[in-house]
Design a protein around this motif. Structure first.
Motif, PDB file in Angstrom:
ATOM      1  N   ILE A   1      -8.637   6.417  -3.277  1.00  0.00           N
ATOM      2  CA  ILE A   1      -7.966   5.236  -3.826  1.00  0.00           C
ATOM      3  C   ILE A   1      -7.246   4.444  -2.736  1.00  0.00           C
ATOM      4  O   ILE A   1      -7.340   3.218  -2.677  1.00  0.00           O
ATOM      5  CB  ILE A   1      -6.971   5.633  -4.936  1.00  0.00           C
TER       6      ILE A   1
ATOM      7  N   GLU B   1      -5.188  -3.983  -8.168  1.00  0.00           N
ATOM      8  CA  GLU B   1      -6.217  -3.069  -8.674  1.00  0.00           C
ATOM      9  C   GLU B   1      -5.922  -1.638  -8.236  1.00  0.00           C
ATOM     10  O   GLU B   1      -6.126  -0.683  -8.990  1.00  0.00           O
ATOM     11  CB  GLU B   1      -7.605  -3.499  -8.197  1.00  0.00           C
TER      12      GLU B   1
ATOM     13  N   LYS C   1      -3.347  -0.130 -10.540  1.00  0.00           N
ATOM     14  CA  LYS C   1      -3.954   0.339 -11.787  1.00  0.00           C
ATOM     15  C   LYS C   1      -4.656   1.677 -11.585  1.00  0.00           C
ATOM     16  O   LYS C   1      -4.531   2.587 -12.409  1.00  0.00           O
ATOM     17  CB  LYS C   1      -4.949  -0.692 -12.317  1.00  0.00           C
ATOM     18  N   GLN C   2      -5.406   1.787 -10.474  1.00  0.00           N
ATOM     19  CA  GLN C   2      -6.123   3.031 -10.192  1.00  0.00           C
ATOM     20  C   GLN C   2      -5.157   4.203 -10.008  1.00  0.00           C
ATOM     21  O   GLN C   2      -5.402   5.302 -10.497  1.00  0.00           O
ATOM     22  CB  GLN C   2      -6.992   2.874  -8.951  1.00  0.00           C
TER      23      GLN C   2
END
Length: 102
Positions: free
Chosen positions: A30, A63, A66-67
């Motif tokens: 991530i 993003e 969110k991950q």
């Protein structure tokens, strides 16, 4: 936005003993190229630099936020597993309650 929960979660799980496990691998995937720098800050005990670097990264990448939120939500729920019967193959000691076997 306040990223303190994400930052604290990452700081708390980045320890040398987790290298090669799913948490380590998941965070490395991530966080991408920033991961090694964060790990260096953690290993040096420099939480201020760790926090600054990660905050800048998260501000630029919603993003990723969110991950990470999904990742930690799944990590927390996967720890609540109830084993009623069967064998545990842990490759080492297993502690159940206050009973240690291995």
């Amino acid at each position: 936005m306040n990223y303190s929960l994400i930052i604290d979660n990452i700081w708390n799980v980045l320890v040398p003993s987790i290298i090669g496990n799913t948490v380590y691998d998941g965070l490395k995937t991530i966080l991408g190229e920033v991961f090694d720098g964060l790990l260096a800050h953690k290993n040096n005990g420099n939480k201020k630099q760790f926090t600054e670097t990660l905050t800048i990264t998260l501000e630029r990448n919603p993003e990723m936020v969110k991950q990470l939120e999904i990742f930690f939500q799944q990590k927390n729920t996967s720890n609540n597993i109830s084993i009623k019967t069967g064998n545990i193959h842990a490759g080492g000691n297993v502690t159940i309650g206050n009973i240690k076997n291995g």
